[in-house]
Design an enzyme around this catalytic site. Sequence first.
Site, short mmCIF file in Angstrom:
data_model
loop_
_atom_site.label_atom_id
_atom_site.label_comp_id
_atom_site.label_asym_id
_atom_site.label_seq_id
_atom_site.Cartn_x
_atom_site.Cartn_y
_atom_site.Cartn_z
N LYS A 156 -10.27 -3.86 -6.08
CA LYS A 156 -11.05 -2.72 -6.56
C LYS A 156 -10.17 -1.49 -6.80
CE LYS A 156 -12.51 -1.85 -1.76
NZ LYS A 156 -12.29 -3.18 -1.19
N LYS A 190 -3.74 -10.46 -7.20
CA LYS A 190 -5.05 -10.55 -6.57
C LYS A 190 -6.05 -9.58 -7.20
CE LYS A 190 -6.95 -8.72 -2.41
NZ LYS A 190 -6.69 -8.14 -1.10
N LYS A 217 0.82 -1.21 0.00
CA LYS A 217 0.00 0.00 0.00
C LYS A 217 0.86 1.26 0.00
CE LYS A 217 -4.23 -1.91 1.94
NZ LYS A 217 -5.35 -1.71 2.88
#
Length: 333
Positions: A201, A198, A116
């Site tokens: 969204k 993976k 992230k």
Amino acid sequence: MRDPNKQTIFSGVQPSGHLTLGNYLGAIKHFGTLQDEYNCIYCVVDMHAITIRQDPAGLRRQTLELLAQYIACGIDPKKSILFVQSHVPAHAQLAWVLNCYTMFGEMSRMTQFKDKSSKHADNINVGLFDYPVLMAADILLYQAHKVPVGIDQQQHIEITRDIAQRFNGIYSDTFVIPEGFYPKVGAKINSLSEPSKKMSKSDENPNGYILLLDKPEDIMRKFKRAVTDSDNRIIRAEGKDGITNLITIYAAATGKSPEEVEAEFAGKGYGAFKPAVGEAVVELLRPVRETTEDLLKNKDYLEQIYQEGAEQANAIARRTLDKVYRKIGFVKR
């Protein structure tokens, strides 16, 4: 609602965008089926969502939308506790205590923080680094025995167990040591456009993911464009990430085993398989989309659900927090 003879399940999902097929197959699809066997507590984890900058109006809308999707996916508010994380202050209160029993080195090894951080290099905040401790607090507050999650969350379950065992070792048994609860099929669904990654969204390519509220024609289009290979055999094998991912999706959507899927499509090519996967997913998600749309027209009902859920969750969480405060030596209020 809570049966002392049953184990407790807890899980939470961020309202940071629309839910994907990966979220559904990896965890949420199974939430409703667990309600009769376990004491189930499900949470919209809005506090986790703000580690990334959110539009306030959008966050409020997405919180209600996620609540509606929870119910549409089979969670019965009469059988499960369903609430919004920020409505229960004990989540933040316990997280601070657990911070003091979590080692910096442990947090530095968390792979999702590294991932992230690379995606949000302009906002590498302390919350982004520390959110696994908040997740641990979410779980431990309710003395959860099992946590339904995708395989990508396994590291977070492990650090939650480590923190709980460390605290129990210092102050005697305080927390139940939770275990991850992983589906046999569909625990990890990958991107349709980059099948080695993976499904997310946050993917910049919208063709890489299926949203629970996608229209049928959009779902079919995305599956027809799904990346595969030139082999044209419907089998799972090394180097066939795309087709392996589609086999997993079809198996999870239809309830068949991967072996049964391979047998069903033996001798058939991708031209037959891709539309079949799309149609299976369309029918799987149709009732979820239609029920969610109906629920969002009744905001008063959704407000009643999250208010009643917060009252029940607060009562449980407060008991755990009081026990923790007493053990570490805080003066009782």
